[in-house]
Design a protein around this motif. Structure first.
Motif, short mmCIF file in Angstrom:
data_model
loop_
_atom_site.label_atom_id
_atom_site.label_comp_id
_atom_site.label_asym_id
_atom_site.label_seq_id
_atom_site.Cartn_x
_atom_site.Cartn_y
_atom_site.Cartn_z
N THR A 1 100.74 -0.79 85.23
CA THR A 1 101.54 -0.43 86.40
C THR A 1 102.51 0.71 86.13
N ALA A 2 102.62 1.14 84.87
CA ALA A 2 103.53 2.25 84.56
C ALA A 2 102.70 3.41 83.97
N ARG A 3 103.30 4.15 83.06
CA ARG A 3 102.55 5.19 82.36
C ARG A 3 102.51 4.81 80.88
N LEU A 4 101.35 4.87 80.29
CA LEU A 4 101.23 4.49 78.88
C LEU A 4 102.15 5.36 78.01
N GLN A 5 102.36 6.60 78.44
CA GLN A 5 103.22 7.51 77.68
C GLN A 5 104.66 7.00 77.60
N ASP A 6 105.03 6.08 78.53
CA ASP A 6 106.38 5.54 78.50
C ASP A 6 106.59 4.57 77.35
N TYR A 7 105.51 4.15 76.73
CA TYR A 7 105.62 3.14 75.67
C TYR A 7 105.42 3.71 74.27
N CYS A 8 105.13 5.00 74.21
CA CYS A 8 104.91 5.58 72.88
C CYS A 8 105.32 7.04 72.87
N THR A 9 105.53 7.57 71.67
CA THR A 9 105.92 8.96 71.53
C THR A 9 104.81 9.70 70.79
N GLU A 10 104.40 10.82 71.36
CA GLU A 10 103.35 11.61 70.73
C GLU A 10 103.99 12.72 69.93
N LYS A 11 103.67 12.77 68.66
CA LYS A 11 104.25 13.81 67.81
C LYS A 11 103.17 14.32 66.88
N TYR A 12 103.03 15.64 66.81
CA TYR A 12 101.92 16.23 66.07
C TYR A 12 100.63 15.55 66.52
N ASP A 13 99.87 14.97 65.58
CA ASP A 13 98.62 14.35 66.02
C ASP A 13 98.71 12.83 65.97
N LEU A 14 99.95 12.32 66.11
CA LEU A 14 100.12 10.87 66.02
C LEU A 14 100.84 10.30 67.24
N LEU A 15 100.55 9.03 67.51
CA LEU A 15 101.24 8.28 68.56
C LEU A 15 102.04 7.19 67.89
N LYS A 16 103.32 7.08 68.25
CA LYS A 16 104.10 5.96 67.68
C LYS A 16 104.56 5.05 68.80
N MET A 17 104.23 3.77 68.68
CA MET A 17 104.64 2.81 69.69
C MET A 17 106.16 2.60 69.59
N HIS A 18 106.83 2.45 70.74
CA HIS A 18 108.28 2.34 70.76
C HIS A 18 108.77 1.03 70.15
N ASP A 19 109.94 1.11 69.50
CA ASP A 19 110.51 -0.06 68.80
C ASP A 19 110.71 -1.26 69.72
N GLU A 20 111.08 -1.00 70.97
CA GLU A 20 111.38 -2.13 71.86
C GLU A 20 110.16 -3.03 72.07
N LEU A 21 108.95 -2.46 71.89
CA LEU A 21 107.74 -3.29 72.02
C LEU A 21 107.61 -4.26 70.85
N ARG A 22 108.19 -3.85 69.73
CA ARG A 22 108.09 -4.65 68.51
C ARG A 22 109.12 -5.77 68.47
N ALA A 23 110.11 -5.71 69.37
CA ALA A 23 111.27 -6.60 69.27
C ALA A 23 110.86 -8.07 69.16
N ASN A 24 109.88 -8.50 69.93
CA ASN A 24 109.50 -9.92 69.91
C ASN A 24 108.13 -10.15 69.28
N ILE A 25 107.72 -9.23 68.42
CA ILE A 25 106.46 -9.44 67.69
C ILE A 25 106.78 -9.75 66.24
N THR A 26 106.23 -10.81 65.72
CA THR A 26 106.35 -11.12 64.30
C THR A 26 104.97 -10.93 63.67
N PHE A 27 104.90 -10.03 62.71
CA PHE A 27 103.64 -9.82 61.99
C PHE A 27 103.66 -10.71 60.75
#
Lengths: 190, 278
Positions: free
Chosen positions: B169-195
């Motif tokens: 319902t949003a834009r996928l780009q709102d959840y990650c940052t594209e830099k050079y040839d990489l995508l990094k998922m935003h920290d706030e998505l990680r807040a409630n994930i335990t690996f």
């Protein structure tokens, strides 16, 4: 005794497969297992088209499904299809092989290890070199390799690659492949 | 003896070495795809044979990490098999919305693509704040990559397509940052994930889960191991909890099928039946 026939096809494969399957009759007992490189969206259409062209039952191969004689199976889009020893299917989402998934190489190699000299492999039209390495293993384990004559294939690269790497037991125009399979299956039953 | 039969002997010995030397048991992996992976490993490491691999697994300290990384669940995609996310969004989350706190287990997380997809889905449903996602894998190397949440930018067109088909319902780009040839998922998505490290082959039940996602993992297991893992999932789920597997997977060939019922004929989303053994 020929128990199974694996088929690999790519560019131009849909009409080639229809023509091949049209030539098989109800008495054909080997299982037929097909990898056709297709876009995901076109897959259900492909199953329907092949069903319309064939007197044998046609379905998408399911994970763990026991492989039935006289049945035509298609590899599902975006999964490699493998044959396990107990003659059941297995799927995998491992890396693409020859840039494709499903890859004929993966099917051919696993089927060759299970059926050995009771296997026939068919390489049809296609614009890449998938199937060649699998075809080589089929032959080295005693299976029969049939390659569509590259000169009449809609895209010659795939059969030509198989011929270069594996040679062939029979190089045939499309309309003579089904009769050859019928002959191989009949010889088996004699 | 044909090379392929000699390789079968080598793969059996390699499996034995992994188990005896390092405690990893691959004996119940589906043989055809496991052999492919082992032979792929030999090629990738420029070794001559599986036997050479076995020797290094036994004598080379630290080499096991490379082996485990390569033999674990392969890389996935953001919103892979997007129709499953539509089903989760429309059928599963509305039902789970009544719980004050939700535990979600994503088993076999590989590089984390699925855990992040789930976090995005939950955010868009307004439920992420009260969710805890446990993303597990038996490969520490995979878990480290998952924690980073960095993916090749060339995959973005595929991810965008998946996200659109998943009903984002949003834009996928709102959840990650594209830099050079990489995508990094935003920290706030990680807040409630335990690996966390968890091996489906040897480890036990995991908490009181409301939803378990385990897609395209069971396809690599033999029947006995699949049944073990499904039993583990059943026992980790609260009554009425949900299990989501891959679109080409089914419980039809499993002994625990009666403990789950299928939500929709088109999609492999199951619900633990109330009568299932605890």
């Amino acid at each position: 005794m020929m128990e199974a026939c694996v088929v690999g096809a790519s560019t131009g494969g849909v009409s080639a497969l229809r023509s091949l399957l049209r030539g098989l009759d109800k008495g054909f007992r080997p299982s037929v297992i097909i990898v056709q490189h297709t876009a995901t969206e076109g897959f259900n259409v492909l199953v329907d088209l092949l069903r319309d062209s064939c007197v044998l039952p046609v379905s998408e191969a399911q994970s763990r499904e026991p492989i039935q004689p006289g049945h035509v199976y298609l590899a599902p889009p975006r999964y490699h299809l493998l044959v396990e020893r107990q003659q059941r299917f297995a799927l995998s989402v491992d890396e693409r092989v020859c840039h494709v998934r499903p890859a004929a190489d993966v099917l051919f190699q696993s089927a060759a290890e299970v059926w050995r000299d009771r296997l026939a492999a068919v390489v049809l039209t296609g614009a890449n070199d998938d199937g060649a390495r699998g075809a080589a293993l089929v032959r080295s384990l005693g299976g029969t390799l049939i390659v569509q004559d590259p000169q009449e294939a809609e895209a010659p690269e795939m059969p030509a690659a198989a011929l270069r790497l594996a040679g062939a037991d029979h190089v045939l125009p499309l309309n003579r492949i089904a009769p050859m399979l019928l002959k191989l299956a009949a010889r088996a039953n004699a | 003896m044909h090379l392929t039969d000699r390789q079968d002997i080598e793969v059996a010995l390699f499996t034995e070495a992994l188990r005896k030397r390092h405690g990893y048991d691959f004996g119940q992996y589906a043989p055809a795809s496991f052999k492919r992976r082992v032979l792929g490993l030999v090629t990738a490491l420029h070794l001559r044979s599986v036997s050479e691999l076995t020797e290094r697994v036994i004598h080379d300290e630290g080499f096991i990490h490379t082996v485990i990384e390569r033999l674990s669940v392969p890389v996935s995609e953001l919103f892979r098999e997007p129709q499953t996310f539509v089903a989760l969004r429309e059928r599963v989350l509305p039902d789970l919305a009544s719980y004050p706190h939700l535990n979600i287990w994503q088993a076999g997380c590989a590089h984390g693509e699925e855990a992040y997809s789930m976090a995005i889905l939950l955010r868009e449903a307004g439920m992420y704040e009260r969710c805890q996602i446990y993303a597990t894998d038996f490969s520490d190397a995979a878990l480290a990559k998952a924690q980073e949440g960095i993916y090749p930018a060339r995959e973005m067109p595929l991810y965008l397509e998946n996200y659109r088909k998943a009903g984002g319902t949003a834009r996928l780009q709102d959840y990650c940052t594209e830099k050079y040839d990489l995508l990094k998922m935003h920290d706030e998505l990680r807040a409630n994930i335990t690996f966390a490290n968890h091996n489906l082959v040897s480890d036990g039940v995991f908490g009181e889960m409301h939803l378990i996602l385990c897609r395209n993992v069971l396809i690599y297991f033999t029947d006995p191991l699949q049944d073990r893992v499904l039993g583990l999932f059943r026992d980790s789920l609260v009554r009425g909890g949900y299990l989501c597997i891959g679109i080409k997977e089914s419980l039809s060939f499993s002994g625990v099928a009666s403990d789950f019922h299928l939500l929709s004929r088109e999609l492999p989303v199951f619900r633990r039946t109330a009568t299932a053994a605890p």
